[in-house]
Design a protein around this motif. Structure first.
Motif, PDB file in Angstrom:
ATOM      1  N   SER A  92       4.389  -1.800  -9.546  1.00 15.16           N
ATOM      2  CA  SER A  92       5.462  -0.826  -9.713  1.00 15.16           C
ATOM      3  C   SER A  92       6.817  -1.340  -9.245  1.00 15.16           C
ATOM      4  N   GLY A  93       6.804  -2.305  -8.342  1.00 16.80           N
ATOM      5  CA  GLY A  93       8.059  -2.792  -7.773  1.00 16.80           C
ATOM      6  C   GLY A  93       8.446  -2.093  -6.491  1.00 16.80           C
ATOM      7  N   PHE A  94       7.715  -1.033  -6.154  1.00 19.59           N
ATOM      8  CA  PHE A  94       7.952  -0.329  -4.900  1.00 19.59           C
ATOM      9  C   PHE A  94       6.971  -0.823  -3.844  1.00 19.59           C
ATOM     10  N   THR A  95       7.232  -0.449  -2.603  1.00 23.82           N
ATOM     11  CA  THR A  95       6.396  -0.895  -1.499  1.00 23.82           C
ATOM     12  C   THR A  95       5.961   0.297  -0.657  1.00 23.82           C
ATOM     13  N   ALA A  96       5.185   0.002   0.366  1.00 20.73           N
ATOM     14  CA  ALA A  96       4.761   1.046   1.295  1.00 20.73           C
ATOM     15  C   ALA A  96       5.946   1.650   2.028  1.00 20.73           C
ATOM     16  N   ALA A  97       7.035   0.908   2.151  1.00 19.15           N
ATOM     17  CA  ALA A  97       8.208   1.373   2.885  1.00 19.15           C
ATOM     18  C   ALA A  97       9.194   2.143   2.008  1.00 19.15           C
ATOM     19  N   SER A  98       8.974   2.184   0.710  1.00 22.21           N
ATOM     20  CA  SER A  98       9.889   2.890  -0.186  1.00 22.21           C
ATOM     21  C   SER A  98       9.909   4.376   0.143  1.00 22.21           C
ATOM     22  N   THR A  99      11.056   5.002  -0.049  1.00 18.13           N
ATOM     23  CA  THR A  99      11.199   6.430   0.214  1.00 18.13           C
ATOM     24  C   THR A  99      11.120   7.215  -1.092  1.00 18.13           C
ATOM     25  N   ALA A 100      10.969   8.531  -0.968  1.00 13.81           N
ATOM     26  CA  ALA A 100      10.919   9.389  -2.149  1.00 13.81           C
ATOM     27  C   ALA A 100      12.200   9.276  -2.963  1.00 13.81           C
ATOM     28  N   GLU A 101      13.333   9.215  -2.287  1.00 20.55           N
ATOM     29  CA  GLU A 101      14.608   9.107  -2.983  1.00 20.55           C
ATOM     30  C   GLU A 101      14.696   7.789  -3.759  1.00 20.55           C
ATOM     31  N   SER A 144       6.848   9.607  -0.768  1.00 23.08           N
ATOM     32  CA  SER A 144       7.230   8.752  -1.897  1.00 23.08           C
ATOM     33  C   SER A 144       6.139   8.611  -2.946  1.00 23.08           C
ATOM     34  N   THR A 145       4.890   8.415  -2.523  1.00 22.20           N
ATOM     35  CA  THR A 145       3.825   8.237  -3.511  1.00 22.20           C
ATOM     36  C   THR A 145       3.531   9.549  -4.231  1.00 22.20           C
ATOM     37  N   ILE A 146       3.787  10.672  -3.564  1.00 24.60           N
ATOM     38  CA  ILE A 146       3.619  11.972  -4.220  1.00 24.60           C
ATOM     39  C   ILE A 146       4.589  12.099  -5.389  1.00 24.60           C
ATOM     40  N   VAL A 147       5.862  11.793  -5.160  1.00 25.09           N
ATOM     41  CA  VAL A 147       6.836  11.932  -6.245  1.00 25.09           C
ATOM     42  C   VAL A 147       6.704  10.794  -7.256  1.00 25.09           C
ATOM     43  N   PHE A 148       6.195   9.658  -6.818  1.00 23.91           N
ATOM     44  CA  PHE A 148       5.881   8.578  -7.773  1.00 23.91           C
ATOM     45  C   PHE A 148       4.849   9.082  -8.770  1.00 23.91           C
ATOM     46  N   ALA A 149       3.799   9.721  -8.269  1.00 23.64           N
ATOM     47  CA  ALA A 149       2.775  10.282  -9.146  1.00 23.64           C
ATOM     48  C   ALA A 149       3.348  11.371 -10.038  1.00 23.64           C
ATOM     49  N   ALA A 150       4.247  12.164  -9.480  1.00 20.97           N
ATOM     50  CA  ALA A 150       4.800  13.306 -10.207  1.00 20.97           C
ATOM     51  C   ALA A 150       5.726  12.917 -11.341  1.00 20.97           C
ATOM     52  N   ALA A 151       6.440  11.799 -11.193  1.00 18.09           N
ATOM     53  CA  ALA A 151       7.552  11.571 -12.122  1.00 18.09           C
ATOM     54  C   ALA A 151       7.723  10.146 -12.635  1.00 18.09           C
ATOM     55  N   SER A 152       7.028   9.165 -12.113  1.00 19.57           N
ATOM     56  CA  SER A 152       7.290   7.791 -12.544  1.00 19.57           C
ATOM     57  C   SER A 152       6.893   7.566 -14.000  1.00 19.57           C
ATOM     58  N   PRO A 153       7.791   7.028 -14.805  1.00 22.47           N
ATOM     59  CA  PRO A 153       7.444   6.708 -16.195  1.00 22.47           C
ATOM     60  C   PRO A 153       6.394   5.610 -16.299  1.00 22.47           C
ATOM     61  N   LEU A 154       6.180   4.861 -15.228  1.00 20.68           N
ATOM     62  CA  LEU A 154       5.181   3.795 -15.247  1.00 20.68           C
ATOM     63  C   LEU A 154       3.761   4.341 -15.409  1.00 20.68           C
ATOM     64  N   LEU A 155       3.587   5.633 -15.132  1.00 19.42           N
ATOM     65  CA  LEU A 155       2.268   6.257 -15.226  1.00 19.42           C
ATOM     66  C   LEU A 155       2.102   7.089 -16.491  1.00 19.42           C
ATOM     67  N   ALA A 156       3.002   6.924 -17.438  1.00 21.67           N
ATOM     68  CA  ALA A 156       3.035   7.794 -18.615  1.00 21.67           C
ATOM     69  C   ALA A 156       1.717   7.813 -19.381  1.00 21.67           C
ATOM     70  N   ASP A 157       1.027   6.695 -19.445  1.00 17.47           N
ATOM     71  CA  ASP A 157      -0.207   6.607 -20.231  1.00 17.47           C
ATOM     72  C   ASP A 157      -1.431   6.375 -19.360  1.00 17.47           C
ATOM     73  N   ILE A 158      -1.305   6.738 -18.083  1.00 17.83           N
ATOM     74  CA  ILE A 158      -2.385   6.509 -17.122  1.00 17.83           C
ATOM     75  C   ILE A 158      -2.696   7.824 -16.423  1.00 17.83           C
ATOM     76  N   GLY A 159      -3.964   8.053 -16.120  1.00 17.79           N
ATOM     77  CA  GLY A 159      -4.340   9.248 -15.373  1.00 17.79           C
ATOM     78  C   GLY A 159      -5.733   9.095 -14.799  1.00 17.79           C
ATOM     79  N   GLY A 160      -6.104  10.045 -13.949  1.00 17.18           N
ATOM     80  CA  GLY A 160      -7.420   9.997 -13.333  1.00 17.18           C
ATOM     81  C   GLY A 160      -7.551   8.903 -12.306  1.00 17.18           C
ATOM     82  N   VAL A 161      -6.426   8.561 -11.652  1.00 21.88           N
ATOM     83  CA  VAL A 161      -6.417   7.449 -10.698  1.00 21.88           C
ATOM     84  C   VAL A 161      -5.963   7.920  -9.323  1.00 21.88           C
ATOM     85  N   TYR A 162      -6.220   7.060  -8.346  1.00 28.73           N
ATOM     86  CA  TYR A 162      -5.865   7.300  -6.936  1.00 28.73           C
ATOM     87  C   TYR A 162      -4.754   6.337  -6.574  1.00 28.73           C
ATOM     88  N   LEU A 163      -3.677   6.876  -6.008  1.00 31.97           N
ATOM     89  CA  LEU A 163      -2.486   6.088  -5.714  1.00 31.97           C
ATOM     90  C   LEU A 163      -2.275   5.958  -4.213  1.00 31.97           C
TER      91      LEU A 163
END
Length: 331
Positions: A14-23, A265-284
């Motif tokens: 994704s290009g994000f890390t564990a330290a990335s923030t929701a914003e 951050s991972t909550i909003v990543f799941a909610a809105a990231s376009p990188l997940l557009a064609d993916i589902g049923g996964v644990y982030l």
């Protein structure tokens, strides 16, 4: 043939890390015109997620047991309203879903984020159901079913359920999920509920992906400052490696210990990231899809294990839990 639910369970870079923030995760994403529900969206990582989603343009409905307190907590955040929701009370869940349906709004994102801190002694709801299972899983299961028409109407919706690395240690007590025969242990009950969150996500995605509804389970990290962790008290937090000897929080995202903005951050990543557009049923986790790790590892205060294990993605167990949950809702 049973589908292979592990096929998509690998990082996508994704290009994000564990330290990335929701914003940071939502930067450049426009959620104007999108409707979001966040259970527990007035406190802890839920509030951090609410704030970030609002800043990206979304309209957010916060579900809370005590609406007055919740309204005070989210005062000043744009496009946020509060509606009463007690996940332990089936009538309250139905009423919440009915009020939302009556509003005529579609629902683009449902975040099942509220959670019950593990009570030291067995607590039950009015039906005799163990409180953690009833709140963390069954209440959200009922809520999601009640909101399905609004989710379908969005023609592209996401259901994000906040799980935990505790899923690694969980098992569903098929014959006694409510500890009616004794042997209650808070951590065992918690792990069961968090495993249930992942299995629910797997079956939700299987059932409704063709309707445009995708499911994601999220490990937010071990976050200092949430009611769930604060309930352990300073001594418990110190033993878990979350505060130092002076009581100051230990923030070490690379080892799973995060602040509120990192936890959301991972909550909003799941909610809105376009990188997940064609993916589902996964644990982030850590703003990406988790690796699959079936290597047994003990709990550690230094680096709590949190990767997904195969048993949490088992499609047969996911379908069995769905059917059990439907039966439990009938009473």
């Amino acid at each position: 043939m049973t589908p292979d639910t592990t096929q998509q369970q690998h990082p996508i870079g994704s290009g994000f890390t564990a330290a990335s923030t929701a914003e940071e995760v939502l930067r450049g994403i426009d959620l104007s015109g999108k409707n979001v529900i966040v259970t527990g969206g007035h406190a802890g990582i839920g509030r951090a997620a609410t704030r970030a989603l609002s800043a990206a343009g979304a309209s957010v409905t916060v579900g809370a047991r005590h609406p007055d307190r919740a309204a005070a907590a989210v005062a000043g955040i744009e496009r946020v309203e509060v509606s009463r929701l007690d996940l332990l009370d089936p009538a309250s869940v139905d009423a919440f879903a009915a009020r939302y349906a009556d509003s005529g709004r579609t629902l683009h994102i449902l975040i099942n984020g509220a959670g019950l801190a593990a009570p030291a002694e067995l607590e039950q709801d009015a039906r005799g159901y163990e409180a953690q299972f009833a709140t963390n899983h069954l209440g959200h299961f009922q809520l999601t079913l009640g909101l399905l028409p609004a989710l379908r109407a969005a023609h592209g919706a996401r259901v994000v359920t906040v799980s935990s690395g505790a899923q690694r240690f969980g098992e569903i007590r098929w014959d006694d999920p409510h500890f009616a025969t004794g042997g209650y242990e808070p951590t065992v009950a918690y792990a069961q509920s968090k495993l249930a969150n992942v299995l629910f996500t797997v079956e939700l995605d299987r059932r409704f992906a063709e309707d445009g509804i995708r499911g994601y389970a999220v490990h937010p990290g071990v976050v200092v400052g949430t009611a769930l962790n604060s309930a352990a008290g300073e001594e418990g937090l110190r033993a878990a490696g979350l505060v130092d000897d002076s009581g100051a929080p230990i923030i070490d995202p690379e080892h799973g210990k995060k602040n509120l903005q990192q936890g959301a951050s991972t909550i909003v990543f799941a909610a809105a990231s376009p990188l997940l557009a064609d993916i589902g049923g996964v644990y982030l986790k850590d703003n990406d899809i988790s690796v699959l790790d079936d290597e047994p590892r003990p709990m550690s205060a230094v680096e709590p294990p949190s990767e997904i294990m195969s048993h949490a993605l088992d499609p047969e167990a996911a379908q069995r839990l769905w059917e059990l949950s439907e039966q439990l809702l009938k009473g």
